[in-house]
Enzyme design. Sequence first.
Site, PDB file in Angstrom:
ATOM      1  N   ASP A   1       0.839  -1.195   0.000  1.00 47.34           N
ATOM      2  CA  ASP A   1       0.000   0.000   0.000  1.00 47.34           C
ATOM      3  C   ASP A   1       0.877   1.249   0.000  1.00 47.34           C
ATOM      4  OD1 ASP A   1      -1.864   2.026   0.493  1.00 47.34           O
ATOM      5  OD2 ASP A   1      -3.016   0.786   1.880  1.00 47.34           O
TER       6      ASP A   1
ATOM      7  N   HIS B   1      -0.287   4.551   0.060  1.00 46.54           N
ATOM      8  CA  HIS B   1      -0.883   5.812   0.524  1.00 46.54           C
ATOM      9  C   HIS B   1      -0.124   6.354   1.736  1.00 46.54           C
ATOM     10  CE1 HIS B   1      -2.839   3.874   3.978  1.00 46.54           C
ATOM     11  NE2 HIS B   1      -3.088   5.086   4.401  1.00 46.54           N
TER      12      HIS B   1
END
Length: 144
Positions: free
Chosen positions: A18, A20
Amino acid sequence: MEKRKVNKSVVIGTIGADAHMIGGWVLQKTFKDAGFTVAFLGAVVPQQEFINAAIEINADAILVSSMYGMGLLDCEGFRGKCIEAGLKDIILYVGGTVAAPLELDKNWPEIERRFREMGFNRVFRVSTTAAEVAKTLKEDLGIA
């Protein structure tokens, strides 16, 4: 939130593949403003990196973020690795879109149950504010 030293430390980052980071930045600022020492690891962080950072700063908690829906897979075995590393009592939090969005909407209690079975102390929905997480951690650490 007022700034005051609480003599507690946390490790924050986004697990797995991930990428983000916005939530992590918000958590970092909120926890620093609440008086915590913060090790912010950024994005695409493997489990072992969280553990190494927790050992390095003698962390009281690890906060794992996941927004791309694969948190259940990325977090599997995490508590066991913490125990193996001597972090048996460390508080583990996970939050964000920790499972596929449709799965979350339909079955939040099941998602939460699965993370708790994996050894996470708290599981936060994506709608939870950083201030709520900081308040909860202070309560869990007995410093609220």
